[in-house]
Write an enzyme that holds these catalytic residues in place. Sequence first.
Site, PDB file in Angstrom:
ATOM      1  N   ASP A  25     -10.582  18.284 -16.999  1.00 56.85           N
ATOM      2  CA  ASP A  25      -9.150  18.138 -16.655  1.00 56.85           C
ATOM      3  C   ASP A  25      -8.733  16.746 -16.176  1.00 56.85           C
ATOM      4  O   ASP A  25      -7.883  16.627 -15.273  1.00 56.85           O
ATOM      5  CB  ASP A  25      -8.758  19.179 -15.595  1.00 56.85           C
ATOM      6  CG  ASP A  25      -8.978  20.615 -16.064  1.00 56.85           C
ATOM      7  OD1 ASP A  25      -9.357  20.807 -17.224  1.00 56.85           O
ATOM      8  OD2 ASP A  25      -8.778  21.541 -15.247  1.00 56.85           O
ATOM      9  N   LYS A 130      -7.932  25.327 -21.575  1.00 58.83           N
ATOM     10  CA  LYS A 130      -8.187  26.485 -20.707  1.00 58.83           C
ATOM     11  C   LYS A 130      -6.936  26.837 -19.912  1.00 58.83           C
ATOM     12  O   LYS A 130      -6.259  25.957 -19.392  1.00 58.83           O
ATOM     13  CB  LYS A 130      -9.360  26.178 -19.769  1.00 58.83           C
ATOM     14  CG  LYS A 130      -9.140  25.033 -18.793  1.00 58.83           C
ATOM     15  CD  LYS A 130     -10.453  24.704 -18.090  1.00 58.83           C
ATOM     16  CE  LYS A 130     -10.358  23.741 -16.945  1.00 58.83           C
ATOM     17  NZ  LYS A 130      -9.461  24.068 -15.858  1.00 58.83           N
ATOM     18  N   CYS A 163     -10.966  23.070  -9.928  1.00 57.43           N
ATOM     19  CA  CYS A 163     -11.512  23.345 -11.261  1.00 57.43           C
ATOM     20  C   CYS A 163     -12.997  22.997 -11.397  1.00 57.43           C
ATOM     21  O   CYS A 163     -13.713  23.636 -12.177  1.00 57.43           O
ATOM     22  CB  CYS A 163     -10.673  22.646 -12.319  1.00 57.43           C
ATOM     23  SG  CYS A 163      -9.042  23.429 -12.475  1.00 57.43           S
TER      24      CYS A 163
HETATM   25  N1  TIU Z   1      -7.987  20.988 -12.684  1.00 62.24           N
HETATM   26  C1  TIU Z   1      -7.686  21.469 -11.474  1.00 62.24           C
HETATM   27  O1  TIU Z   1      -8.410  21.248 -10.512  1.00 62.24           O
HETATM   28  N2  TIU Z   1      -6.501  22.170 -11.331  1.00 62.24           N
HETATM   29  C2  TIU Z   1      -5.769  22.233 -10.166  1.00 62.24           C
HETATM   30  O2  TIU Z   1      -4.723  22.875 -10.108  1.00 62.24           O
HETATM   31  N3  TIU Z   1      -6.247  21.508  -9.112  1.00 62.24           N
HETATM   32  C3  TIU Z   1      -5.636  21.308  -7.907  1.00 62.24           C
HETATM   33  O3  TIU Z   1      -6.276  20.760  -7.016  1.00 62.24           O
HETATM   34  N4  TIU Z   1      -4.386  21.686  -7.737  1.00 62.24           N
END
Ligand code: TIU
Length: 221
Positions: A25, A130, A163
């Site tokens: 991500d 995802k 994540c």
């Molecule tokens: N990729 C991921 O960590 N998604 C989130 O929403 N992370 C946050 O810390 N908000």
Amino acid sequence: MPQVIEAEPAPLSIDPARTALLIIDMQRDFLEPGGFGESLGNDVSRLAAAIGPCRTVLDAARAAGLLVLHTREGHRPDLSDAPPAKIARGDPSVRIGAPGPMGRILVRGEPGHDIVPELAPASGEPVIDKPGKGAFYATDLDTMLRNRGVETLLVAGVTTEVCIHTTVREANDRGYRCVVLADCCASYFPEFHAAGLAMIKAQGGIFGWVSTSAAAISALG
Ligand code: TIU
């Protein structure tokens, strides 16, 4: 040829032929102003420090011929895969699907959903879209890893306690050995980053190992 990677709680022997780099991500929606991360009230500048170390490991992994996989968190334009409970968080004007300076927030195909240019996937590198925090939930990641005989994951990306943690827990339960590269991960909360890493390597490595970009590059070199 097995290689040893320095890690905590202990060094780990890895077979590069059965090791993959999983970059989670590293999207504009989390790293740049105007995206999902900022819509949740976060200081997104805190994540920038992970880009450089991720890039050095990405270069080393490509040079070593490792399988490299990228993930992106996001939803279909009709939001049919976005749970109402996930959408109904934060300021209603900037929720998932709302228009923003990088397009609709956390929606596939929008500029904000893209991986940052420094870490753009190369041709042939799988990109896993995802809908959840974990990279195994509602994706074919497990199938791809098993088909390639992968046993160890080098894990990088954001955010450490969300994540990264969810994915490492999912991977650990599926039998993968996860080596989380500390400087290649980041959080909006430095204290959560530190605690998240500590939790992974505690109790003899209850979910996995914690290492660094330098150690990974040394092992791959
Ligand atoms: N990729 C991921 O960590 N998604 C989130 O929403 N992370 C946050 O810390 N908000």
